[in-house]
Design a protein around this motif. Structure first.
Motif, PDB file in Angstrom:
ATOM      1  N   ALA A 141      25.295  -4.806  59.884  1.00  0.00           N
ATOM      2  CA  ALA A 141      24.059  -4.048  59.882  1.00  0.00           C
ATOM      3  C   ALA A 141      24.269  -2.569  59.660  1.00  0.00           C
ATOM      4  N   ASP A 142      25.445  -2.050  59.995  1.00  0.00           N
ATOM      5  CA  ASP A 142      25.582  -0.604  59.909  1.00  0.00           C
ATOM      6  C   ASP A 142      25.899  -0.137  58.502  1.00  0.00           C
ATOM      7  N   MET A 143      25.911  -1.061  57.567  1.00  0.00           N
ATOM      8  CA  MET A 143      25.935  -0.705  56.153  1.00  0.00           C
ATOM      9  C   MET A 143      27.058   0.217  55.775  1.00  0.00           C
ATOM     10  N   GLU A 144      28.187   0.037  56.421  1.00  0.00           N
ATOM     11  CA  GLU A 144      29.320   0.823  55.969  1.00  0.00           C
ATOM     12  C   GLU A 144      29.824   0.254  54.665  1.00  0.00           C
TER      13      GLU A 144
ATOM     14  N   ILE B 205      24.729  -1.231  47.995  1.00  0.00           N
ATOM     15  CA  ILE B 205      25.268  -0.652  49.224  1.00  0.00           C
ATOM     16  C   ILE B 205      25.697   0.788  48.994  1.00  0.00           C
ATOM     17  N   GLN B 250      19.019  -0.249  62.240  1.00  0.00           N
ATOM     18  CA  GLN B 250      19.901  -0.640  61.150  1.00  0.00           C
ATOM     19  C   GLN B 250      19.672  -2.087  60.757  1.00  0.00           C
ATOM     20  N   ILE B 251      19.406  -2.933  61.764  1.00  0.00           N
ATOM     21  CA  ILE B 251      19.239  -4.345  61.436  1.00  0.00           C
ATOM     22  C   ILE B 251      17.911  -4.572  60.738  1.00  0.00           C
ATOM     23  N   HIS B 256      18.733  -3.590  54.427  1.00  0.00           N
ATOM     24  CA  HIS B 256      19.597  -4.591  55.027  1.00  0.00           C
ATOM     25  C   HIS B 256      18.998  -5.988  54.933  1.00  0.00           C
TER      26      HIS B 256
END
Lengths: 148, 314
Positions: A141-144, B205, B250-251, B256
Protein backbone atom coordinates in the motif's frame (compact mmCIF):
# COMPACT_ATOMS: atom_id res chain seq x y z
CA UNK A 1 -0.97 -38.96 -14.09
CA UNK A 2 -4.48 -37.96 -14.89
CA UNK A 3 -5.44 -34.36 -14.42
CA UNK A 4 -8.22 -32.21 -15.72
CA UNK A 5 -7.01 -30.06 -18.55
CA UNK A 6 -9.71 -27.43 -18.60
CA UNK A 7 -11.50 -25.43 -16.02
CA UNK A 8 -14.47 -26.97 -14.26
CA UNK A 9 -16.83 -25.84 -11.52
CA UNK A 10 -17.35 -28.31 -8.77
CA UNK A 11 -17.56 -28.51 -5.03
CA UNK A 12 -15.27 -31.48 -4.92
CA UNK A 13 -11.54 -31.22 -5.13
CA UNK A 14 -8.37 -32.55 -3.66
CA UNK A 15 -6.05 -29.70 -2.87
CA UNK A 16 -2.32 -30.26 -2.72
CA UNK A 17 -2.48 -33.13 -0.24
CA UNK A 18 -4.47 -36.32 -0.08
CA UNK A 19 -5.86 -35.34 3.27
CA UNK A 20 -7.21 -32.06 2.03
CA UNK A 21 -10.13 -33.38 0.08
CA UNK A 22 -13.17 -31.21 -0.28
CA UNK A 23 -16.54 -32.91 -0.61
CA UNK A 24 -19.26 -30.31 -0.32
CA UNK A 25 -20.02 -26.66 -0.55
CA UNK A 26 -19.07 -25.70 2.98
CA UNK A 27 -15.74 -27.45 2.66
CA UNK A 28 -15.14 -25.65 -0.59
CA UNK A 29 -16.10 -22.32 0.98
CA UNK A 30 -13.64 -22.84 3.81
CA UNK A 31 -10.95 -23.94 1.40
CA UNK A 32 -11.53 -20.86 -0.73
CA UNK A 33 -11.20 -18.67 2.34
CA UNK A 34 -8.06 -20.46 3.41
CA UNK A 35 -6.50 -20.04 0.00
CA UNK A 36 -7.41 -16.36 -0.10
CA UNK A 37 -5.70 -15.90 3.26
CA UNK A 38 -2.68 -17.86 2.12
CA UNK A 39 -2.43 -15.84 -1.08
CA UNK A 40 -2.68 -12.58 0.84
CA UNK A 41 -0.04 -13.67 3.33
CA UNK A 42 2.14 -14.75 0.43
CA UNK A 43 2.14 -11.20 -0.89
CA UNK A 44 3.15 -10.07 2.57
CA UNK A 45 5.97 -12.56 2.49
CA UNK A 46 7.19 -11.06 -0.76
CA UNK A 47 7.18 -7.69 0.89
CA UNK A 48 9.07 -9.11 3.86
CA UNK A 49 11.78 -10.49 1.61
CA UNK A 50 12.28 -7.07 0.13
CA UNK A 51 12.33 -5.47 3.54
CA UNK A 52 14.99 -7.84 4.83
CA UNK A 53 16.90 -7.17 1.65
CA UNK A 54 16.85 -3.50 2.41
CA UNK A 55 18.22 -4.22 5.86
CA UNK A 56 20.96 -6.25 4.25
CA UNK A 57 21.60 -3.42 1.83
CA UNK A 58 22.39 -1.09 4.69
CA UNK A 59 25.12 -3.41 5.87
CA UNK A 60 26.39 -3.85 2.35
CA UNK A 61 26.70 -0.09 2.02
CA UNK A 62 28.52 0.10 5.27
CA UNK A 63 30.91 -2.60 4.25
CA UNK A 64 31.62 -1.07 0.88
CA UNK A 65 32.01 2.30 2.45
CA UNK A 66 34.42 0.87 4.97
CA UNK A 67 36.53 -1.01 2.49
CA UNK A 68 36.49 1.16 -0.59
CA UNK A 69 36.90 4.65 0.74
CA UNK A 70 40.50 5.80 0.16
CA UNK A 71 40.13 9.06 2.07
CA UNK A 72 39.04 7.34 5.21
CA UNK A 73 41.83 4.86 4.86
CA UNK A 74 44.44 7.53 4.62
CA UNK A 75 43.13 9.90 7.26
CA UNK A 76 42.08 7.45 9.90
CA UNK A 77 44.01 4.26 9.38
CA UNK A 78 43.82 3.30 13.02
CA UNK A 79 40.07 3.67 13.39
CA UNK A 80 39.23 1.07 10.78
CA UNK A 81 39.99 -1.93 12.92
CA UNK A 82 39.58 -5.43 11.51
CA UNK A 83 36.90 -6.46 14.05
CA UNK A 84 34.69 -3.67 12.75
CA UNK A 85 34.83 -5.00 9.24
CA UNK A 86 34.33 -8.54 10.49
CA UNK A 87 31.28 -7.50 12.45
CA UNK A 88 29.84 -5.79 9.41
CA UNK A 89 30.47 -8.84 7.32
CA UNK A 90 28.84 -11.05 9.92
CA UNK A 91 25.79 -8.84 10.08
CA UNK A 92 25.52 -8.78 6.33
CA UNK A 93 25.81 -12.54 6.24
CA UNK A 94 23.05 -12.89 8.79
CA UNK A 95 20.74 -10.67 6.82
CA UNK A 96 21.60 -12.56 3.69
CA UNK A 97 20.89 -15.90 5.35
CA UNK A 98 17.58 -14.63 6.62
CA UNK A 99 16.71 -13.33 3.20
CA UNK A 100 17.66 -16.65 1.62
CA UNK A 101 15.45 -18.59 4.01
CA UNK A 102 12.58 -16.26 3.30
CA UNK A 103 13.26 -16.64 -0.39
CA UNK A 104 12.95 -20.41 -0.07
CA UNK A 105 9.63 -19.94 1.71
CA UNK A 106 8.53 -17.62 -1.04
CA UNK A 107 9.43 -20.10 -3.76
CA UNK A 108 7.58 -22.88 -1.93
CA UNK A 109 4.54 -20.65 -1.53
CA UNK A 110 4.58 -19.63 -5.17
CA UNK A 111 4.75 -23.21 -6.35
CA UNK A 112 1.98 -24.25 -3.98
CA UNK A 113 -0.28 -21.53 -5.33
CA UNK A 114 0.58 -22.62 -8.84
CA UNK A 115 -0.34 -26.20 -7.96
CA UNK A 116 -3.65 -25.02 -6.53
CA UNK A 117 -4.43 -23.28 -9.81
CA UNK A 118 -3.38 -26.43 -11.60
CA UNK A 119 -6.24 -28.36 -10.02
CA UNK A 120 -8.23 -26.49 -12.67
CA UNK A 121 -11.08 -26.00 -10.22
CA UNK A 122 -12.70 -22.68 -11.01
CA UNK A 123 -13.42 -21.72 -7.43
CA UNK A 124 -9.90 -22.43 -6.28
CA UNK A 125 -8.39 -20.49 -9.14
CA UNK A 126 -10.58 -17.50 -8.34
CA UNK A 127 -9.51 -17.82 -4.71
CA UNK A 128 -5.86 -17.62 -5.74
CA UNK A 129 -6.44 -14.54 -7.88
CA UNK A 130 -8.46 -12.80 -5.18
CA UNK A 131 -5.87 -13.64 -2.55
CA UNK A 132 -3.17 -12.08 -4.70
CA UNK A 133 -5.25 -8.96 -5.18
CA UNK A 134 -6.16 -8.55 -1.51
CA UNK A 135 -2.60 -9.24 -0.43
CA UNK A 136 -1.31 -6.66 -2.85
CA UNK A 137 -3.91 -4.17 -1.63
CA UNK A 138 -2.87 -4.60 1.99
CA UNK A 139 0.87 -5.15 1.82
CA UNK A 140 1.94 -3.01 -1.11
CA UNK A 141 0.00 0.00 0.00
CA UNK A 142 2.80 2.45 0.62
CA UNK A 143 3.57 2.54 -3.07
CA UNK A 144 7.28 2.48 -2.76
CA UNK A 145 9.20 1.83 -5.86
CA UNK A 146 10.33 -1.67 -6.39
CA UNK A 147 13.24 -2.85 -4.34
CA UNK A 148 15.85 -4.93 -6.08
CA UNK B 1 -11.22 0.11 -18.03
CA UNK B 2 -9.57 -2.55 -15.98
CA UNK B 3 -12.98 -3.65 -14.76
CA UNK B 4 -14.23 -4.22 -18.30
CA UNK B 5 -11.17 -6.26 -19.00
CA UNK B 6 -11.87 -8.38 -15.94
CA UNK B 7 -15.44 -8.90 -17.06
CA UNK B 8 -14.30 -10.04 -20.47
CA UNK B 9 -11.95 -12.51 -18.84
CA UNK B 10 -14.57 -13.79 -16.42
CA UNK B 11 -17.29 -14.14 -19.02
CA UNK B 12 -15.99 -17.42 -20.45
CA UNK B 13 -15.82 -18.83 -16.96
CA UNK B 14 -19.45 -17.94 -16.33
CA UNK B 15 -20.50 -19.27 -19.71
CA UNK B 16 -18.82 -22.60 -19.14
CA UNK B 17 -20.52 -22.89 -15.78
CA UNK B 18 -23.99 -22.63 -17.22
CA UNK B 19 -23.20 -24.75 -20.25
CA UNK B 20 -22.41 -27.82 -18.19
CA UNK B 21 -25.38 -27.66 -15.92
CA UNK B 22 -27.48 -30.05 -17.94
CA UNK B 23 -27.47 -33.70 -17.05
CA UNK B 24 -28.32 -36.47 -19.40
CA UNK B 25 -29.68 -39.80 -18.36
CA UNK B 26 -28.41 -42.63 -20.46
CA UNK B 27 -27.74 -45.70 -18.41
CA UNK B 28 -27.32 -47.95 -21.42
CA UNK B 29 -24.33 -47.54 -23.61
CA UNK B 30 -25.20 -46.18 -26.98
CA UNK B 31 -22.96 -45.18 -29.79
CA UNK B 32 -22.46 -41.53 -29.46
CA UNK B 33 -19.78 -39.25 -30.78
CA UNK B 34 -17.39 -39.38 -27.97
CA UNK B 35 -14.77 -37.17 -26.62
CA UNK B 36 -15.35 -33.93 -28.34
CA UNK B 37 -12.14 -32.41 -27.25
CA UNK B 38 -11.78 -34.59 -24.22
CA UNK B 39 -8.28 -35.86 -24.01
CA UNK B 40 -8.45 -37.62 -20.71
CA UNK B 41 -8.28 -41.34 -21.12
CA UNK B 42 -7.66 -43.99 -18.58
CA UNK B 43 -7.35 -47.70 -18.35
CA UNK B 44 -8.99 -49.34 -15.43
CA UNK B 45 -8.10 -52.96 -15.15
CA UNK B 46 -9.95 -54.29 -12.18
CA UNK B 47 -8.46 -57.67 -11.63
CA UNK B 48 -9.81 -59.80 -8.85
CA UNK B 49 -12.57 -57.45 -7.87
CA UNK B 50 -16.25 -57.86 -7.39
CA UNK B 51 -18.13 -55.39 -9.45
CA UNK B 52 -21.74 -56.02 -10.24
CA UNK B 53 -23.06 -54.24 -13.21
CA UNK B 54 -19.80 -52.96 -14.53
CA UNK B 55 -19.10 -53.34 -18.18
CA UNK B 56 -16.01 -52.11 -19.87
CA UNK B 57 -16.17 -52.31 -23.59
CA UNK B 58 -13.13 -51.72 -25.64
CA UNK B 59 -9.55 -52.72 -25.61
CA UNK B 60 -8.00 -54.28 -22.62
CA UNK B 61 -4.73 -52.72 -21.74
CA UNK B 62 -2.58 -52.79 -18.65
CA UNK B 63 -3.09 -49.74 -16.64
CA UNK B 64 -4.40 -49.10 -13.23
CA UNK B 65 -4.59 -52.21 -11.11
CA UNK B 66 -7.35 -52.40 -8.60
CA UNK B 67 -6.32 -55.63 -6.99
CA UNK B 68 -8.32 -57.09 -4.18
CA UNK B 69 -10.85 -54.33 -3.81
CA UNK B 70 -14.51 -54.74 -3.32
CA UNK B 71 -16.57 -52.14 -5.03
CA UNK B 72 -20.27 -52.71 -4.67
CA UNK B 73 -22.53 -50.74 -6.83
CA UNK B 74 -19.82 -49.33 -8.99
CA UNK B 75 -21.57 -48.29 -12.10
CA UNK B 76 -19.49 -47.10 -14.96
CA UNK B 77 -21.80 -46.86 -17.90
CA UNK B 78 -19.57 -47.96 -20.68
CA UNK B 79 -16.56 -46.18 -19.36
CA UNK B 80 -13.66 -47.27 -21.42
CA UNK B 81 -10.42 -45.58 -20.66
CA UNK B 82 -7.46 -46.42 -22.76
CA UNK B 83 -4.25 -45.26 -21.38
CA UNK B 84 -0.67 -46.01 -20.65
CA UNK B 85 0.82 -48.20 -18.03
CA UNK B 86 0.96 -46.15 -14.93
CA UNK B 87 2.53 -48.01 -12.08
CA UNK B 88 2.10 -45.13 -9.77
CA UNK B 89 -1.64 -44.76 -9.52
CA UNK B 90 -3.32 -43.88 -6.28
CA UNK B 91 -6.99 -43.19 -5.97
CA UNK B 92 -7.80 -41.76 -2.63
CA UNK B 93 -10.70 -39.64 -1.73
CA UNK B 94 -12.64 -40.61 -4.80
CA UNK B 95 -16.13 -40.44 -3.47
CA UNK B 96 -18.95 -40.13 -5.96
CA UNK B 97 -21.95 -39.91 -3.71
CA UNK B 98 -25.39 -39.00 -4.79
CA UNK B 99 -27.69 -40.23 -7.45
CA UNK B 100 -27.86 -37.67 -10.19
CA UNK B 101 -24.32 -36.65 -10.40
CA UNK B 102 -23.98 -34.37 -13.34
CA UNK B 103 -20.45 -33.30 -12.95
CA UNK B 104 -19.42 -30.17 -14.70
CA UNK B 105 -16.78 -31.49 -16.98
CA UNK B 106 -15.00 -34.63 -15.94
CA UNK B 107 -13.75 -36.19 -12.75
CA UNK B 108 -13.52 -33.33 -10.39
CA UNK B 109 -11.38 -34.12 -7.47
CA UNK B 110 -9.84 -37.16 -8.99
CA UNK B 111 -6.19 -37.11 -8.26
CA UNK B 112 -4.09 -40.13 -8.87
CA UNK B 113 -0.72 -40.46 -7.23
CA UNK B 114 0.38 -43.82 -5.95
CA UNK B 115 -0.41 -47.48 -6.16
CA UNK B 116 -3.25 -48.65 -3.93
CA UNK B 117 -6.83 -47.61 -3.57
CA UNK B 118 -8.08 -47.20 -0.06
CA UNK B 119 -11.54 -45.94 0.33
CA UNK B 120 -12.64 -45.93 -3.22
CA UNK B 121 -16.38 -46.17 -3.11
CA UNK B 122 -18.78 -45.33 -5.85
CA UNK B 123 -22.16 -45.15 -4.25
CA UNK B 124 -25.12 -44.05 -6.24
CA UNK B 125 -26.73 -45.32 -9.30
CA UNK B 126 -26.62 -42.88 -12.14
CA UNK B 127 -23.11 -41.83 -12.66
CA UNK B 128 -23.12 -39.75 -15.75
CA UNK B 129 -20.80 -36.91 -16.18
CA UNK B 130 -22.36 -33.89 -17.71
CA UNK B 131 -22.62 -33.74 -21.42
CA UNK B 132 -19.61 -35.76 -22.26
CA UNK B 133 -20.27 -39.35 -21.38
CA UNK B 134 -23.85 -40.19 -22.17
CA UNK B 135 -23.26 -43.87 -22.53
CA UNK B 136 -19.93 -43.60 -24.05
CA UNK B 137 -18.67 -46.43 -26.04
CA UNK B 138 -15.46 -45.84 -27.79
CA UNK B 139 -13.32 -48.71 -28.72
CA UNK B 140 -9.75 -48.03 -29.48
CA UNK B 141 -10.01 -44.32 -29.03
CA UNK B 142 -6.89 -42.52 -29.95
CA UNK B 143 -5.11 -39.78 -28.18
CA UNK B 144 -4.30 -36.38 -29.43
CA UNK B 145 -0.96 -37.35 -30.79
CA UNK B 146 -0.59 -40.26 -33.07
CA UNK B 147 3.07 -41.06 -32.88
CA UNK B 148 3.03 -43.57 -30.07
CA UNK B 149 -0.58 -44.62 -30.27
CA UNK B 150 -1.51 -44.16 -26.65
CA UNK B 151 -3.03 -41.10 -25.15
CA UNK B 152 -3.14 -39.90 -21.61
CA UNK B 153 -5.10 -37.09 -20.12
CA UNK B 154 -2.09 -35.14 -19.17
CA UNK B 155 0.99 -35.16 -21.32
CA UNK B 156 4.28 -34.97 -19.56
CA UNK B 157 6.26 -34.45 -22.70
CA UNK B 158 6.16 -31.99 -25.55
CA UNK B 159 4.29 -33.04 -28.66
CA UNK B 160 3.51 -31.65 -32.08
CA UNK B 161 -0.12 -31.96 -32.95
CA UNK B 162 -3.39 -30.25 -33.57
CA UNK B 163 -5.94 -32.94 -32.73
CA UNK B 164 -8.12 -32.46 -29.69
CA UNK B 165 -5.96 -29.90 -27.99
CA UNK B 166 -7.90 -28.41 -25.12
CA UNK B 167 -6.66 -25.01 -24.06
CA UNK B 168 -7.85 -23.85 -20.64
CA UNK B 169 -11.53 -24.37 -21.38
CA UNK B 170 -13.38 -27.23 -22.98
CA UNK B 171 -14.94 -24.85 -25.47
CA UNK B 172 -11.49 -23.85 -26.62
CA UNK B 173 -10.67 -27.05 -28.41
CA UNK B 174 -8.33 -27.20 -31.33
CA UNK B 175 -9.02 -29.79 -33.99
CA UNK B 176 -7.87 -28.23 -37.23
CA UNK B 177 -4.78 -26.45 -38.43
CA UNK B 178 -6.45 -23.03 -38.90
CA UNK B 179 -7.75 -23.26 -35.35
CA UNK B 180 -4.24 -24.02 -34.16
CA UNK B 181 -2.81 -21.09 -36.07
CA UNK B 182 -5.47 -18.79 -34.71
CA UNK B 183 -4.86 -20.03 -31.18
CA UNK B 184 -1.13 -19.52 -31.57
CA UNK B 185 -1.67 -15.96 -32.71
CA UNK B 186 -4.04 -15.36 -29.81
CA UNK B 187 -1.64 -16.77 -27.25
CA UNK B 188 1.17 -14.72 -28.80
CA UNK B 189 -0.93 -11.59 -28.42
CA UNK B 190 -1.80 -12.41 -24.82
CA UNK B 191 1.85 -12.95 -23.93
CA UNK B 192 2.78 -9.65 -25.58
CA UNK B 193 0.03 -7.82 -23.75
CA UNK B 194 1.17 -9.39 -20.50
CA UNK B 195 4.61 -7.88 -20.86
CA UNK B 196 3.02 -4.58 -21.76
CA UNK B 197 0.81 -4.75 -18.68
CA UNK B 198 3.83 -5.24 -16.46
CA UNK B 199 5.63 -2.26 -17.94
CA UNK B 200 2.50 -0.15 -17.74
CA UNK B 201 2.11 -0.92 -14.04
CA UNK B 202 5.68 0.07 -13.36
CA UNK B 203 5.17 3.31 -15.24
CA UNK B 204 2.06 4.03 -13.21
CA UNK B 205 3.91 3.48 -9.96
CA UNK B 206 6.82 5.66 -11.01
CA UNK B 207 4.51 8.38 -12.19
CA UNK B 208 2.49 8.32 -8.98
CA UNK B 209 5.61 8.35 -6.84
CA UNK B 210 7.01 11.23 -8.85
CA UNK B 211 3.88 13.27 -8.51
CA UNK B 212 3.59 12.63 -4.79
CA UNK B 213 7.22 13.49 -4.26
CA UNK B 214 6.85 16.63 -6.30
CA UNK B 215 3.86 17.59 -4.21
CA UNK B 216 5.92 17.23 -1.09
CA UNK B 217 8.98 18.95 -2.43
CA UNK B 218 7.87 22.48 -1.68
CA UNK B 219 9.00 22.22 1.91
CA UNK B 220 12.59 21.33 1.11
CA UNK B 221 14.72 21.30 -1.95
CA UNK B 222 15.35 18.07 -3.79
CA UNK B 223 17.35 18.32 -6.93
CA UNK B 224 16.89 14.83 -8.26
CA UNK B 225 13.18 15.06 -8.94
CA UNK B 226 12.48 15.22 -12.64
CA UNK B 227 9.85 17.31 -14.31
CA UNK B 228 7.12 14.70 -14.30
CA UNK B 229 8.53 12.24 -16.84
CA UNK B 230 9.29 8.76 -15.72
CA UNK B 231 12.94 8.52 -14.88
CA UNK B 232 15.47 5.79 -14.55
CA UNK B 233 16.07 3.98 -11.32
CA UNK B 234 14.79 5.69 -8.23
CA UNK B 235 15.79 3.16 -5.67
CA UNK B 236 16.08 5.23 -2.53
CA UNK B 237 13.13 6.48 -0.60
CA UNK B 238 14.31 9.87 0.50
CA UNK B 239 11.06 11.33 1.79
CA UNK B 240 11.01 11.72 5.56
CA UNK B 241 8.50 9.65 7.46
CA UNK B 242 6.48 12.54 8.83
CA UNK B 243 5.31 13.70 5.44
CA UNK B 244 3.88 10.36 4.32
CA UNK B 245 0.12 9.86 4.34
CA UNK B 246 -1.40 7.46 6.83
CA UNK B 247 -1.67 3.77 6.11
CA UNK B 248 -5.41 3.87 5.75
CA UNK B 249 -5.14 6.66 3.24
CA UNK B 250 -2.50 4.73 1.37
CA UNK B 251 -4.67 1.66 1.10
CA UNK B 252 -7.84 3.45 0.09
CA UNK B 253 -6.72 5.84 -2.57
CA UNK B 254 -7.59 5.46 -6.23
CA UNK B 255 -4.14 4.74 -7.57
CA UNK B 256 -3.60 1.85 -5.24
CA UNK B 257 -7.03 0.43 -6.01
CA UNK B 258 -6.23 0.55 -9.70
CA UNK B 259 -2.89 -1.07 -9.03
CA UNK B 260 -4.59 -3.86 -7.07
CA UNK B 261 -7.00 -4.53 -9.89
CA UNK B 262 -4.16 -4.59 -12.36
CA UNK B 263 -2.35 -6.95 -10.02
CA UNK B 264 -5.27 -9.37 -10.13
CA UNK B 265 -5.32 -9.15 -13.91
CA UNK B 266 -1.59 -9.73 -14.07
CA UNK B 267 -1.80 -12.75 -11.78
CA UNK B 268 -4.68 -14.11 -13.82
CA UNK B 269 -2.86 -13.76 -17.12
CA UNK B 270 0.37 -15.16 -15.76
CA UNK B 271 -1.39 -18.26 -14.45
CA UNK B 272 -3.29 -18.57 -17.70
CA UNK B 273 -0.09 -18.48 -19.69
CA UNK B 274 1.41 -21.08 -17.40
CA UNK B 275 -1.59 -23.33 -17.96
CA UNK B 276 -1.34 -22.83 -21.70
CA UNK B 277 2.28 -23.87 -21.48
CA UNK B 278 1.15 -26.90 -19.55
CA UNK B 279 -0.77 -28.22 -22.52
CA UNK B 280 2.70 -29.28 -23.66
CA UNK B 281 1.81 -28.50 -27.24
CA UNK B 282 5.00 -27.31 -28.92
CA UNK B 283 3.26 -24.73 -31.08
CA UNK B 284 1.43 -23.17 -28.18
CA UNK B 285 4.52 -23.18 -25.97
CA UNK B 286 6.53 -21.51 -28.71
CA UNK B 287 3.79 -18.92 -29.06
CA UNK B 288 3.96 -18.15 -25.35
CA UNK B 289 7.72 -17.81 -25.35
CA UNK B 290 7.95 -15.79 -28.55
CA UNK B 291 5.08 -13.58 -27.47
CA UNK B 292 6.85 -12.85 -24.20
CA UNK B 293 10.00 -12.02 -26.10
CA UNK B 294 8.20 -9.79 -28.56
CA UNK B 295 6.40 -8.02 -25.74
CA UNK B 296 9.61 -7.49 -23.84
CA UNK B 297 11.19 -6.13 -26.98
CA UNK B 298 8.28 -3.88 -27.82
CA UNK B 299 7.54 -2.53 -24.35
CA UNK B 300 10.79 -3.05 -22.54
CA UNK B 301 12.58 0.02 -23.75
CA UNK B 302 10.25 2.05 -21.59
CA UNK B 303 10.84 -0.10 -18.56
CA UNK B 304 11.95 2.07 -15.64
CA UNK B 305 13.18 -0.68 -13.36
CA UNK B 306 14.53 -4.01 -14.46
CA UNK B 307 13.75 -6.29 -11.54
CA UNK B 308 10.13 -7.01 -10.72
CA UNK B 309 9.39 -8.28 -7.23
CA UNK B 310 5.80 -8.85 -8.23
CA UNK B 311 6.74 -11.51 -10.74
CA UNK B 312 5.16 -14.54 -9.27
CA UNK B 313 7.68 -17.28 -9.17
CA UNK B 314 10.84 -15.37 -8.41
Amino acid sequence: MDMPMSFYWSDQAVILFDGWSVQDATGMAFSVLAIICFGALFEGLKRLVGWVGKGKGLWVDRETRDTSDPEAEESTPLLRSPPDVALTRKRKLRYHLAQSLLHVLQVVGAYCLMLVVMTYNGWLAIAVFLGAGIGYLVFFADMELKQT
Amino acid sequence: MAQHFLLVLLLPLIVSNTAHGTTTEAPTPSPAPMHTGHTMQHTMDHTGTHQPGMHHTGTHQPGMHHTGTHQPGMHHTGMDHTGTHQPGMHHTGMDHTGTHHGMGTHHPGMHHTGTHHPGMHHTGTHHHMGTHHPGMDHTGAHGDHSSTGHGSGHNTYFYFGHHEVVVLFLEWTINTVPALIGSCIGVFAIAMLYEGLKVWREMLIVRAADSSKAARSNSYSLNNITNGKSTSKLDVDIVPRAAEPSTRHQICNCMHALQSLLHIVQVLISYGLMLVFMTFNVWLCLSVALGAGAGYFAFGWRRPITVDRNEHCH
